[in-house]
Write an enzyme that holds these catalytic residues in place. Structure first.
Site, PDB file in Angstrom:
ATOM      1  N   SER A 113       0.952  34.846 -22.818  1.00 26.76           N
ATOM      2  CA  SER A 113       1.507  33.783 -23.660  1.00 26.76           C
ATOM      3  C   SER A 113       3.005  33.711 -23.284  1.00 26.76           C
ATOM      4  O   SER A 113       3.898  34.863 -23.783  1.00 26.76           O
ATOM      5  CB  SER A 113       1.112  34.142 -25.330  1.00 26.76           C
ATOM      6  OG  SER A 113       0.044  33.981 -25.709  1.00 26.76           O
ATOM      7  N   LYS A 115      -0.346  26.730 -27.372  1.00 28.38           N
ATOM      8  CA  LYS A 115      -0.170  28.264 -27.822  1.00 28.38           C
ATOM      9  C   LYS A 115       1.021  28.276 -28.742  1.00 28.38           C
ATOM     10  O   LYS A 115       1.086  28.566 -29.863  1.00 28.38           O
ATOM     11  CB  LYS A 115      -0.199  29.248 -26.898  1.00 28.38           C
ATOM     12  CG  LYS A 115      -0.093  30.796 -27.434  1.00 28.38           C
ATOM     13  CD  LYS A 115      -1.083  31.178 -28.262  1.00 28.38           C
ATOM     14  CE  LYS A 115      -0.902  32.621 -28.985  1.00 28.38           C
ATOM     15  NZ  LYS A 115      -0.806  33.893 -28.315  1.00 28.38           N
ATOM     16  N   LYS A 164       8.748  37.084 -30.659  1.00 28.46           N
ATOM     17  CA  LYS A 164       8.537  36.715 -29.327  1.00 28.46           C
ATOM     18  C   LYS A 164       8.143  35.306 -29.024  1.00 28.46           C
ATOM     19  O   LYS A 164       8.741  34.583 -28.333  1.00 28.46           O
ATOM     20  CB  LYS A 164       7.501  37.560 -28.806  1.00 28.46           C
ATOM     21  CG  LYS A 164       7.350  37.363 -27.016  1.00 28.46           C
ATOM     22  CD  LYS A 164       5.999  37.980 -26.441  1.00 28.46           C
ATOM     23  CE  LYS A 164       5.403  36.808 -25.700  1.00 28.46           C
ATOM     24  NZ  LYS A 164       4.140  36.965 -25.074  1.00 28.46           N
TER      25      LYS A 164
END
Lengths: 298, 298
Positions: B96, B171, B239
């Site tokens: 990701s 995502k 993150k």
């Protein structure tokens, strides 16, 4: 058992609710600032000439008006409920109003020997007409069980949440979650589209996962199609977030994203008016990003 | 058909994913900074001594590492993939990472005649082990169909969202919605509890209505019970929101509630550490309200 029931406030919500109570075989004493609609009179609803008159002729009195000051006026204003109430009567406020004020109203009503339930609803006009409202109730358990057969004429999912005021707290809580989830979907779809992806394909990919919700389904689709016919109007959600923020202020609760979401509703009203569906909050974010989801997808 | 496959990154996610590809009957060339785990060697995985070696011996190479700079290092670093690639090979990045950088990486890889898919996942360690990850893919449609039989060994809900980068965009979009919905539930439950209602009863009353979501169900329950064992760790969600906010900065997208939610994660880490489940964001709101949901409900 046929009961003498009062109903005050016959607007978009109150009118079909009163109709459902009449269909349940009860005798209804009706009052509305703007007069009693003809269809309720045809259903043998009884026109009362004052709120006080409703109170004196009814054992259970429903209130369904717009905001906190309206409820206060109905109960405590001149010729108001308090002047016609006598011990043992039950007042059920189905309006969506301030939880803190609700507790104060209930206290005064209980002091004269009457009972009080707060019972705000969700499900809108459609739920009111079909008798399928969700009803969140605050108050005494015995009183709740006494009122339940009447509430079952109005709604399906009827929950006693806790003491008086708890129904209003649950309703405000609901409206916080709904507003912030709509805003979340709006930020996410503007991000997806301006990043260069097809917002509708992204939405489809996310359904079924942890991001899924009724709001991603229904409001997400409205945002992508750019169709903002209500549904639930922005000005009503602004009223609900105002209840959240003013109660939070009184209780020293910090609600940072609720506050920002209200500001984005304000910006939406400034630019596009207050009558759009609340999913139109995405237009505030489009404005901030100098970008339009719809010009891209058309 | 038995294929020569490379797999780089054998951490919590990569290790079970590589195992599932081995179970699918493929020949796997493995590389990990911290060495290849014994169980994968027992499954007849082949230990490669450099990333370049993986690239030269495989037709399809998977990457599953932590963040954008790690992917950059794997592809373009010394002895990296780019040194071992030859035309026709396919690179599938399942990490990701940044959508914008992804497009740049893909462009360089395609310039030497190779193919690139970005295919980040959701579903966590559990989904990686059981081969039930959701996989959001960006890239060319023909390449996607070539890769699909391999991806089906890893996941169930596999969607081609759009061009290269679209998987990463989807995502990040997912993580924005999940974070902001968790934060919404947190604000709402703190409001309900500090207003004097039973937060669990309110949660129950709202399930089934418009406020309902998997997050109200699962994360809402964690918040009320005060059990913050991950699940999904705060530092990982920080993150992801960092990817959202830095991409948004580059593209001039204002994400006000995403920004505030990241700040609340930061405050949570400052006070309670980074290893709790992301639903622990409610502890930041409890701190701000000088109130604890748990001391009330216990």
């Amino acid at each position: 058992m046929k009961q003498n029931i009062g109903f005050i406030g016959l607007g978009i919500m109150g009118r079909p609710m009163a109709s459902n109570l009449l269909n349940g075989g009860h005798k209804l004493h009706l009052y509305s600032r703007s007069g009693v609609p003809d269809d309720l009179i045809e259903q043998r609803g009884i026109v009362s000439h004052s709120i006080k008159e409703v109170a004196s002729q009814s054992d259970v009195i429903f209130i369904m008006v717009s905001d906190t000051p309206d409820v206060e006026q109905v109960i405590f204003g001149p010729n108001g409920l308090i002047e016609g109430l006598s011990p043992g009567k039950l007042l059920i406020d189905m309006s969506s109003i301030c939880p803190i004020k609700t507790k104060a109203f209930a206290k005064k009503v209980e002091e004269i020997g009457c009972h009080y339930l707060d019972a705000p609803v969700s499900g809108g006009e459609v739920g009111a007409k079909s008798g399928t409202l969700s009803i969140m109730v605050g108050g005494d358990e015995a009183v709740f069980h006494k009122a339940k057969p009447l509430l079952q004429l109005l709604g399906k999912n009827i929950t006693l949440v806790g003491d008086v005021g708890s129904g209003q707290i649950a309703k405000v809580t609901n409206q916080i979650i709904v507003a912030l989830t709509i805003e979340a979907i709006a930020e996410a779809l503007v991000f997806a589209a301006k990043s260069g992806a097809d917002a509708e394909k992204v939405r489809q990919a996310l359904m079924g996962g942890f991001a899924s919700s009724k709001i991603l389904e229904i409001h997400g689709e409205r945002m992508i199609k750019g169709t903002f016919t209500p549904g639930f109007r922005i000005d009503l959600h602004q009223k609900d977030l105002n209840l959240a923020l003013s109660s939070a202020k009184a209780l020293n609760i910090a609600l940072p994203n609720t506050a920002t979401t209200q500001e984005l509703f304000n910006a939406c009203v400034a630019n596009y008016g207050s009558q759009l569906d609340h999913s139109a909050i995405i237009k505030s974010l489009e404005l901030l990003a100098n970008f339009s989801l719809n010009s891209q997808t058309e």
